[in-house]
Write a protein that holds these residues in place. Structure first.
Motif, PDB file in Angstrom:
ATOM      1  N   UNK A 153       0.823  -1.431  -0.115  1.00  0.00           N
ATOM      2  CA  UNK A 153       0.084   0.153   0.093  1.00  0.00           C
ATOM      3  C   UNK A 153       0.890   1.291   0.055  1.00  0.00           C
ATOM      4  N   UNK A 154       0.265   2.546  -0.232  1.00  0.00           N
ATOM      5  CA  UNK A 154       0.973   3.867   0.185  1.00  0.00           C
ATOM      6  C   UNK A 154      -0.121   4.650   0.736  1.00  0.00           C
ATOM      7  N   UNK A 155       0.389   5.756   1.477  1.00  0.00           N
ATOM      8  CA  UNK A 155      -0.032   6.534   1.937  1.00  0.00           C
ATOM      9  C   UNK A 155      -1.253   7.548   1.064  1.00  0.00           C
ATOM     10  N   UNK A 156      -0.795   7.825  -0.002  1.00  0.00           N
ATOM     11  CA  UNK A 156      -1.471   8.505  -1.043  1.00  0.00           C
ATOM     12  C   UNK A 156      -2.459   7.637  -1.965  1.00  0.00           C
ATOM     13  N   UNK A 157      -2.640   6.560  -1.597  1.00  0.00           N
ATOM     14  CA  UNK A 157      -3.418   5.981  -2.404  1.00  0.00           C
ATOM     15  C   UNK A 157      -4.851   5.499  -1.807  1.00  0.00           C
TER      16      UNK A 157
ATOM     17  N   UNK B 240       6.279   3.167  -0.332  1.00  0.00           N
ATOM     18  CA  UNK B 240       7.004   4.297   0.065  1.00  0.00           C
ATOM     19  C   UNK B 240       8.196   4.101   0.869  1.00  0.00           C
ATOM     20  N   UNK B 241       8.015   3.346   1.926  1.00  0.00           N
ATOM     21  CA  UNK B 241       9.160   3.150   2.842  1.00  0.00           C
ATOM     22  C   UNK B 241       9.900   1.923   2.494  1.00  0.00           C
ATOM     23  N   UNK B 242       9.406   1.051   1.775  1.00  0.00           N
ATOM     24  CA  UNK B 242      10.017  -0.214   1.216  1.00  0.00           C
ATOM     25  C   UNK B 242      10.116  -0.459  -0.252  1.00  0.00           C
ATOM     26  N   UNK B 243      10.405   0.093  -1.025  1.00  0.00           N
ATOM     27  CA  UNK B 243      10.415   0.267  -2.492  1.00  0.00           C
ATOM     28  C   UNK B 243      11.021  -1.109  -2.875  1.00  0.00           C
ATOM     29  N   UNK B 244      12.230  -1.586  -2.173  1.00  0.00           N
ATOM     30  CA  UNK B 244      12.974  -2.608  -2.741  1.00  0.00           C
ATOM     31  C   UNK B 244      12.050  -4.104  -2.353  1.00  0.00           C
ATOM     32  N   UNK B 245      11.114  -3.910  -1.604  1.00  0.00           N
ATOM     33  CA  UNK B 245      10.257  -5.102  -1.367  1.00  0.00           C
ATOM     34  C   UNK B 245       9.321  -5.005  -2.543  1.00  0.00           C
TER      35      UNK B 245
END
Length: 105
Positions: free
Chosen positions: A27-31, A59-64
């Motif tokens: 997820x993302x906060x802006x979604x 946003x915090x873990x783009x690599x995952x």
């Protein structure tokens, strides 16, 4: 059961070493749809005790997100013994999430 927030630092412990199947909510906060899905996941997590529920912020873990080839959010990924067994993109109703979880072995 509380939903665990997962980052690269705790991914292995919380997801790969879990003794239960794990449902990952990307997820993302802006979604907007992600925000709508949050309470539904909360409700399901209170009813389904044989699955671990975790959230990964793209946003915090783009690599995952990249590791799981997440192109759209929200995306739910069901893992069992470190293997992806089901994946769904977009907002889901409670019944659809329960159906997704029923694919576990």
């Amino acid at each position: 059961m509380a939903i665990v927030h997962v980052t690269s630092e705790n991914y292995e412990k919380e997801v790969l070493q879990s003794d239960k199947p794990v449902l990952i909510d990307f997820w993302a906060s802006w979604c907007g749809p992600c925000q709508m899905l949050g309470p539904v996941i909360e409700e399901v997590s209170e009813e389904v005790t044989d699955v671990k529920f975790v959230k990964v912020s793209t946003e915090e873990a783009p690599e995952l997100a990249e590791k799981f080839s997440i192109m759209y959010i929200p995306t739910l990924v069901l893992m069992e013994n470190g293997t992806v067994v089901n994946k769904s993109t977009g907002f889901l109703q409670k019944e659809q999430i329960l159906e997704l979880l029923n694919t576990k072995n």
